[in-house]
Design a protein around this motif. Sequence first.
Motif, PDB file in Angstrom:
ATOM      1  N   PRO A  91     -32.344 -15.404 -40.087  1.00  0.00           N
ATOM      2  CA  PRO A  91     -33.344 -15.359 -41.152  1.00  0.00           C
ATOM      3  C   PRO A  91     -33.701 -13.941 -41.578  1.00  0.00           C
ATOM      4  O   PRO A  91     -34.472 -13.760 -42.510  1.00  0.00           O
ATOM      5  CB  PRO A  91     -34.544 -16.060 -40.523  1.00  0.00           C
ATOM      6  N   GLY A  92     -33.159 -12.938 -40.902  1.00  0.00           N
ATOM      7  CA  GLY A  92     -33.459 -11.552 -41.250  1.00  0.00           C
ATOM      8  C   GLY A  92     -34.753 -11.094 -40.603  1.00  0.00           C
ATOM      9  O   GLY A  92     -35.541 -11.883 -40.114  1.00  0.00           O
ATOM     10  N   GLY A  93     -34.944  -9.813 -40.601  1.00  0.00           N
ATOM     11  CA  GLY A  93     -36.143  -9.253 -39.991  1.00  0.00           C
ATOM     12  C   GLY A  93     -35.903  -8.858 -38.550  1.00  0.00           C
ATOM     13  O   GLY A  93     -34.988  -9.334 -37.894  1.00  0.00           O
ATOM     14  N   ALA A  94     -36.746  -7.965 -38.072  1.00  0.00           N
ATOM     15  CA  ALA A  94     -36.563  -7.429 -36.725  1.00  0.00           C
ATOM     16  C   ALA A  94     -37.006  -8.407 -35.646  1.00  0.00           C
ATOM     17  O   ALA A  94     -36.522  -8.366 -34.536  1.00  0.00           O
ATOM     18  CB  ALA A  94     -37.345  -6.129 -36.592  1.00  0.00           C
ATOM     19  N   TYR A  95     -37.941  -9.280 -35.942  1.00  0.00           N
ATOM     20  CA  TYR A  95     -38.476 -10.165 -34.912  1.00  0.00           C
ATOM     21  C   TYR A  95     -38.425 -11.604 -35.396  1.00  0.00           C
ATOM     22  O   TYR A  95     -38.766 -11.907 -36.529  1.00  0.00           O
ATOM     23  CB  TYR A  95     -39.926  -9.787 -34.588  1.00  0.00           C
ATOM     24  N   VAL A  96     -37.997 -12.471 -34.516  1.00  0.00           N
ATOM     25  CA  VAL A  96     -38.055 -13.896 -34.801  1.00  0.00           C
ATOM     26  C   VAL A  96     -38.718 -14.590 -33.617  1.00  0.00           C
ATOM     27  O   VAL A  96     -38.696 -14.100 -32.498  1.00  0.00           O
ATOM     28  CB  VAL A  96     -36.657 -14.520 -35.039  1.00  0.00           C
ATOM     29  N   TYR A 118     -28.972 -25.381 -29.652  1.00  0.00           N
ATOM     30  CA  TYR A 118     -28.116 -24.258 -30.000  1.00  0.00           C
ATOM     31  C   TYR A 118     -28.861 -23.330 -30.953  1.00  0.00           C
ATOM     32  O   TYR A 118     -29.390 -23.767 -31.968  1.00  0.00           O
ATOM     33  CB  TYR A 118     -26.826 -24.724 -30.678  1.00  0.00           C
ATOM     34  N   PHE A 119     -28.891 -22.035 -30.596  1.00  0.00           N
ATOM     35  CA  PHE A 119     -29.441 -21.005 -31.464  1.00  0.00           C
ATOM     36  C   PHE A 119     -28.340 -19.996 -31.745  1.00  0.00           C
ATOM     37  O   PHE A 119     -27.572 -19.651 -30.847  1.00  0.00           O
ATOM     38  CB  PHE A 119     -30.632 -20.303 -30.816  1.00  0.00           C
ATOM     39  N   ALA A 120     -28.265 -19.509 -32.976  1.00  0.00           N
ATOM     40  CA  ALA A 120     -27.247 -18.525 -33.352  1.00  0.00           C
ATOM     41  C   ALA A 120     -27.261 -17.358 -32.377  1.00  0.00           C
ATOM     42  O   ALA A 120     -28.327 -16.921 -31.941  1.00  0.00           O
ATOM     43  CB  ALA A 120     -27.501 -18.026 -34.771  1.00  0.00           C
ATOM     44  N   SER A 121     -26.084 -16.877 -32.028  1.00  0.00           N
ATOM     45  CA  SER A 121     -26.009 -15.749 -31.097  1.00  0.00           C
ATOM     46  C   SER A 121     -26.648 -14.523 -31.739  1.00  0.00           C
ATOM     47  O   SER A 121     -26.564 -14.314 -32.935  1.00  0.00           O
ATOM     48  CB  SER A 121     -24.560 -15.471 -30.706  1.00  0.00           C
ATOM     49  N   GLY A 122     -27.306 -13.751 -30.925  1.00  0.00           N
ATOM     50  CA  GLY A 122     -27.917 -12.525 -31.400  1.00  0.00           C
ATOM     51  C   GLY A 122     -29.348 -12.677 -31.879  1.00  0.00           C
ATOM     52  O   GLY A 122     -29.972 -11.688 -32.254  1.00  0.00           O
ATOM     53  N   LEU A 123     -29.898 -13.890 -31.870  1.00  0.00           N
ATOM     54  CA  LEU A 123     -31.295 -14.058 -32.274  1.00  0.00           C
ATOM     55  C   LEU A 123     -32.201 -13.559 -31.152  1.00  0.00           C
ATOM     56  O   LEU A 123     -32.192 -14.094 -30.052  1.00  0.00           O
ATOM     57  CB  LEU A 123     -31.621 -15.529 -32.558  1.00  0.00           C
ATOM     58  N   THR A 145     -24.096 -22.095 -25.828  1.00  0.00           N
ATOM     59  CA  THR A 145     -23.597 -20.986 -26.637  1.00  0.00           C
ATOM     60  C   THR A 145     -22.550 -21.488 -27.620  1.00  0.00           C
ATOM     61  O   THR A 145     -22.298 -20.862 -28.638  1.00  0.00           O
ATOM     62  CB  THR A 145     -22.984 -19.886 -25.749  1.00  0.00           C
ATOM     63  N   ASP A 146     -21.936 -22.620 -27.320  1.00  0.00           N
ATOM     64  CA  ASP A 146     -21.015 -23.300 -28.229  1.00  0.00           C
ATOM     65  C   ASP A 146     -21.314 -24.791 -28.105  1.00  0.00           C
ATOM     66  O   ASP A 146     -20.909 -25.426 -27.136  1.00  0.00           O
ATOM     67  CB  ASP A 146     -19.561 -23.022 -27.859  1.00  0.00           C
TER      68      ASP A 146
END
Length: 168
Positions: A91-96, A118-123, A145-146
């Motif tokens: 979703p963009g932004g530094a913090y989620v 499942y959450f997108a990697s890197g969140l 992760t998958d």
Amino acid sequence: GPGWGSDERLEDILVEQNRFYPGYGDRSCCSNLVGVPLKIWARYVTVRNNIFTGDGAGRYFTAIGISQRGIEPAPLGNRILHNTIYYNWDPGGAYVAIAAFSMDTNTTDTTVINNLVYFASGLTGAAMYQGQGTNLVEAGNLMATDPGLVDPDNADFLAKDFSLTATS
């Protein structure tokens, strides 16, 4: 809002085989992004076999939130079973703040079993729980992760396929 000061005492509710797609359809110019597709303000609610996606939800998302909103009794004995929670976009932004489930401190005896998350990697900040209330019972939940799903990212919301692949 209307009814917030009333005690409706809703109990024994079943939420089953629904698809919660916050990004589906058109938003008005003045509406906010969906933060919590399913809010439970009741006792003995069973939520099972549903699909929750974070597509179009924004930086703050919790699939299922259990809390007390007014003067009704605090949530008790709710069950979250066999659901799929899928959030695969940045979703963009530094913090989620992304979580599968949230429970206020006054939530008691919640059962969370066999959910696939499942959450997108890197969140940064993505977690299974945001608060756990009292006496949380959990078993068999998988934060993958998958996730091994057939076609959950289809651009056509109604064509998304959350069936498990043969190798999952």
